[in-house]
Design a protein around this motif. Structure first.
Motif, PDB file in Angstrom:
ATOM      1  N   THR A 246       0.836  -1.472  -0.047  1.00  0.00           N
ATOM      2  CA  THR A 246       0.174  -0.066  -0.046  1.00  0.00           C
ATOM      3  C   THR A 246       0.852   1.239  -0.100  1.00  0.00           C
ATOM      4  OG1 THR A 246      -0.276  -0.140   2.490  1.00  0.00           O
ATOM      5  CG2 THR A 246      -1.856  -1.171   1.084  1.00  0.00           C
ATOM      6  N   ILE A 247       0.281   2.499  -0.311  1.00  0.00           N
ATOM      7  CA  ILE A 247       1.002   3.792  -0.496  1.00  0.00           C
ATOM      8  C   ILE A 247       1.624   4.282   0.795  1.00  0.00           C
ATOM      9  CG2 ILE A 247      -0.974   4.955   0.049  1.00  0.00           C
ATOM     10  CD1 ILE A 247       1.535   5.837  -2.636  1.00  0.00           C
ATOM     11  N   ASP A 248       1.198   3.625   1.969  1.00  0.00           N
ATOM     12  CA  ASP A 248       1.901   4.180   3.035  1.00  0.00           C
ATOM     13  C   ASP A 248       3.118   3.440   3.233  1.00  0.00           C
ATOM     14  OD1 ASP A 248       0.336   1.882   3.760  1.00  0.00           O
ATOM     15  OD2 ASP A 248       0.837   1.873   5.515  1.00  0.00           O
ATOM     16  N   ASP A 249       3.467   2.415   3.075  1.00  0.00           N
ATOM     17  CA  ASP A 249       4.600   1.665   2.679  1.00  0.00           C
ATOM     18  C   ASP A 249       5.863   2.191   1.775  1.00  0.00           C
ATOM     19  OD1 ASP A 249       4.166  -0.341   4.926  1.00  0.00           O
ATOM     20  OD2 ASP A 249       2.869  -1.331   3.172  1.00  0.00           O
ATOM     21  N   ILE A 250       5.122   2.724   0.760  1.00  0.00           N
ATOM     22  CA  ILE A 250       6.075   3.425  -0.334  1.00  0.00           C
ATOM     23  C   ILE A 250       6.479   4.689  -0.129  1.00  0.00           C
ATOM     24  CG2 ILE A 250       6.105   4.177  -2.728  1.00  0.00           C
ATOM     25  CD1 ILE A 250       6.405   1.177  -2.216  1.00  0.00           C
ATOM     26  N   VAL A 251       5.658   5.465   0.874  1.00  0.00           N
ATOM     27  CA  VAL A 251       6.047   6.756   1.309  1.00  0.00           C
ATOM     28  C   VAL A 251       7.170   6.581   2.143  1.00  0.00           C
ATOM     29  CG1 VAL A 251       5.268   8.781   2.660  1.00  0.00           C
ATOM     30  CG2 VAL A 251       3.857   8.091   1.121  1.00  0.00           C
ATOM     31  N   ASP A 252       7.362   5.609   3.178  1.00  0.00           N
ATOM     32  CA  ASP A 252       8.372   5.338   3.806  1.00  0.00           C
ATOM     33  C   ASP A 252       9.606   4.807   2.980  1.00  0.00           C
ATOM     34  OD1 ASP A 252       6.822   5.820   6.232  1.00  0.00           O
ATOM     35  OD2 ASP A 252       6.225   3.443   6.450  1.00  0.00           O
ATOM     36  N   VAL A 253       9.495   4.376   1.958  1.00  0.00           N
ATOM     37  CA  VAL A 253      10.635   3.965   1.342  1.00  0.00           C
ATOM     38  C   VAL A 253      11.219   5.000   0.605  1.00  0.00           C
ATOM     39  CG1 VAL A 253      11.277   3.049  -0.910  1.00  0.00           C
ATOM     40  CG2 VAL A 253       9.819   1.568   0.766  1.00  0.00           C
ATOM     41  N   ILE A 254      10.343   5.843   0.075  1.00  0.00           N
ATOM     42  CA  ILE A 254      10.779   7.136  -0.547  1.00  0.00           C
ATOM     43  C   ILE A 254      11.511   8.193   0.491  1.00  0.00           C
ATOM     44  CG2 ILE A 254      10.092   9.398  -1.845  1.00  0.00           C
ATOM     45  CD1 ILE A 254       7.779   7.629  -2.996  1.00  0.00           C
ATOM     46  N   LYS A 255      10.946   8.299   1.586  1.00  0.00           N
ATOM     47  CA  LYS A 255      11.533   8.780   2.597  1.00  0.00           C
ATOM     48  C   LYS A 255      12.753   8.681   2.884  1.00  0.00           C
ATOM     49  CE  LYS A 255      10.824  10.340   7.403  1.00  0.00           C
ATOM     50  NZ  LYS A 255       9.735  10.602   8.431  1.00  0.00           N
ATOM     51  N   GLU A 256      13.038   7.260   3.293  1.00  0.00           N
ATOM     52  CA  GLU A 256      14.165   6.708   3.608  1.00  0.00           C
ATOM     53  C   GLU A 256      15.622   6.834   2.618  1.00  0.00           C
ATOM     54  OE1 GLU A 256      13.619   2.598   4.611  1.00  0.00           O
ATOM     55  OE2 GLU A 256      12.437   3.198   6.285  1.00  0.00           O
ATOM     56  N   GLU A 257      14.896   6.631   1.060  1.00  0.00           N
ATOM     57  CA  GLU A 257      15.955   6.930   0.172  1.00  0.00           C
ATOM     58  C   GLU A 257      16.398   8.075   0.101  1.00  0.00           C
ATOM     59  OE1 GLU A 257      18.269   5.654  -2.834  1.00  0.00           O
ATOM     60  OE2 GLU A 257      17.173   4.343  -1.368  1.00  0.00           O
ATOM     61  N   ALA A 258      15.415   9.161   0.314  1.00  0.00           N
ATOM     62  CA  ALA A 258      15.867  10.434   0.007  1.00  0.00           C
ATOM     63  C   ALA A 258      16.783  11.008   1.345  1.00  0.00           C
ATOM     64  CB  ALA A 258      14.571  11.530   0.282  1.00  0.00           C
ATOM     65  N   GLU A 259      16.481  10.542   2.224  1.00  0.00           N
ATOM     66  CA  GLU A 259      17.631  10.692   3.365  1.00  0.00           C
ATOM     67  C   GLU A 259      18.723  10.206   3.300  1.00  0.00           C
ATOM     68  OE1 GLU A 259      15.418   9.177   6.881  1.00  0.00           O
ATOM     69  OE2 GLU A 259      14.096  10.892   7.093  1.00  0.00           O
ATOM     70  N   LYS A 260      18.785   8.847   3.040  1.00  0.00           N
ATOM     71  CA  LYS A 260      20.211   8.198   2.366  1.00  0.00           C
ATOM     72  C   LYS A 260      20.864   9.001   1.382  1.00  0.00           C
ATOM     73  CE  LYS A 260      20.675   4.835  -0.279  1.00  0.00           C
ATOM     74  NZ  LYS A 260      20.337   3.515  -1.088  1.00  0.00           N
ATOM     75  N   ASP A 261      20.140   9.682   0.294  1.00  0.00           N
ATOM     76  CA  ASP A 261      20.939  10.186  -0.825  1.00  0.00           C
ATOM     77  C   ASP A 261      21.197  11.523  -0.402  1.00  0.00           C
ATOM     78  OD1 ASP A 261      20.392   8.120  -2.444  1.00  0.00           O
ATOM     79  OD2 ASP A 261      18.776   9.150  -3.346  1.00  0.00           O
TER      80      ASP A 261
END
Length: 449
Positions: A246-261
């Motif tokens: 679901t979209i809430d899990d994907i928001v977490d992925v995008i957030k984590e990737e943005a923080e990592k980058d």
């Protein structure tokens, strides 16, 4: 109106906890969203936060625990028994439950799972624990609504009612065959407007986007973003429907990737937070700082080769920081645009076309800035050759920095390496060295030292 934890509110909660006014606390938090309670727990001291977790009903605190920062959650779970953790896990969807159990020590995992009351729930959690965290299998939840293509509409509705009791939100109705192979999806409108005797295989929509269990989480995020999906089904290697994301899990992925980058671009080699230990912060920062030190030593060594020329042309020394800074800035700008394009998957065309475009852009920017610098230096020093040497150097440095900033992240991406490492200290340091070298080489050619 959004919930806000004020100083007065925090003090009130602390006083109620100190006086053990449990009924008052329960009434005060009865209508508060679990995400806000999680924020409250993080604001309180540890013992008060733990008191709230143990006081509230597991139906609410299970979501609170899932919402907590990872470090805070780890501390809370250490103070709960395996049975208490299992009570919280029983209330969670399988994806959140698996995430929490995965954080536990190995021996505690088995103990917690053994205390789960819902055997089917436990089996599904164990299945999810098999998948890597950064795959679709690691992201998915087992809760979904699926119907058989051979059912009629009446049977379908009855089965959906039973399944929906276990699903927090029904985003889609998936259609499978007798072997659970995903065949398509069912429109709620078609279900409501079709005769109860109609077979599902006559009305379902055969086109449905899906991902396999081993698909990388970033690719799942890209697909859902591209097709504007709220949920996406997950299939195994032979096409059987095994879960949904679901979209809430994907928001977490995008957030984590943005923080990592962002951290990587800033020169941090691992994921850290402001409240980490000095050793953890040092370990994350020192490697890139060491690279910067080497770059500075290299630039100093290059300047040392022209020590005699600097004595006779002191004005060159005064413009050295400007040349180095412009090289670093242009390089970081170029690489940042490329990294962003790669991350969003909207970078089209070949490497050569991209380099040509960046070269053209550098020509325009370099020419404008070089003319401005030439005019300033000539007016200031009244020396045509010196002004020419400095301005041409700037022009050349901007072109080279733009090409390097474009090429390196594209090259790393082609090699399967995260291009975010190209930004920040890496690009800045390399362009500093090249910038200083080009600057003095051109100055030597024009001024003849």
């Amino acid at each position: 109106m959004s919930f806000e934890i004020t100083k007065e509110y925090l003090e009130e909660i602390q006083q109620l906890i100190a006086s053990k006014s449990n009924e008052h606390i329960l009434n005060l938090l009865d209508e508060v969203h679990y995400a806000d309670i999680a924020e409250l727990v993080e604001e309180l001291n540890f013992n008060d936060g733990l008191y709230l977790i143990k006081l509230l009903d597991s139906e609410k605190t299970s979501d609170v625990i899932a919402e907590l920062d990872e470090d805070d959650r780890e501390k809370i779970l250490k103070e709960l028994s395996a049975k208490e953790i299992a009570e919280e896990i029983d209330e969670l969807d399988t994806d959140d439950a698996a995430d929490i159990i995965a954080e536990l020590p190995e021996e505690q995992k088995e103990e917690v799972i053994s205390h789960l009351e819902d055997v089917e729930h436990a089996k599904e959690i164990v299945e999810l624990l098999r998948y890597d965290d950064d795959t679709a299998g690691g992201l998915m939840a087992k809760e979904l609504v699926k119907v058989n293509e051979n059912w009629n509409v009446l049977t379908c509705v009855k089965e959906m009612r039973a399944q929906a009791e276990e699903v927090t939100r029904v985003h889609s109705i998936y259609v499978v065959d007798d072997n659970d192979i995903l065949k398509g999806r069912l429109s709620l409108k078609d279900l409501l407007t079709t005769s109860t005797k109609t077979a599902i295989k006559d009305v379902f929509i055969k086109k449905v986007d899906s991902v396999t269990v081993n698909e990388e989480d970033e690719e799942v995020a890209r697909i859902m973003q591209k097709y504007d999906l709220e949920a996406i089904p997950v299939v195994d290697e032979i096409g059987r429907l095994v879960g949904r994301i679901t979209i809430d899990d994907i928001v977490d992925v995008i957030k984590e990737e943005a923080e990592k980058d962002y951290q990587m671009a800033a020169g941090l080699v691992e994921d850290v937070e402001a409240d980490d230990t000095i050793w953890e912060l040092t370990r994350a920062r020192l490697p890139w700082l060491f690279l910067g030190l080497l770059g500075g030593v290299g630039a100093a060594r290059i300047m040392g080769l022209f020590e005699g020329a600097l004595e006779d042309n002191a004005i060159l020394f005064m413009f050295t920081p400007l040349i180095a800074a412009m090289a670093g800035n242009v390089g970081v700008q170029s690489s940042a645009i490329i990294v962003q394009g790669l991350a969003n998957d909207n970078l089209k065309g070949s490497i050569s076309n991209r380099l040509l475009k960046e070269f053209s852009l550098a020509l325009v920017n370099g020419a404008v800035l070089a003319v401005v610098l030439f005019a300033f230096t000539w007016i200031w020093q009244s020396d045509f050759n010196t002004a020419l040497a400095i301005s041409i150097s700037l022009f050349a440095v901007i072109i080279v920095a733009g090409i390097i900033g474009t090429f390196i992240p594209l090259f790393l991406d082609k090699r399967g390496i995260d291009p975010a490492i190209a930004t920040g200290p890496f690009i800045t340091t390399s362009n500093d060295i090249f910038g200083i070298l080009i600057y003095f080489w051109i100055a030597k050619l024009i001024l003849g030292f």
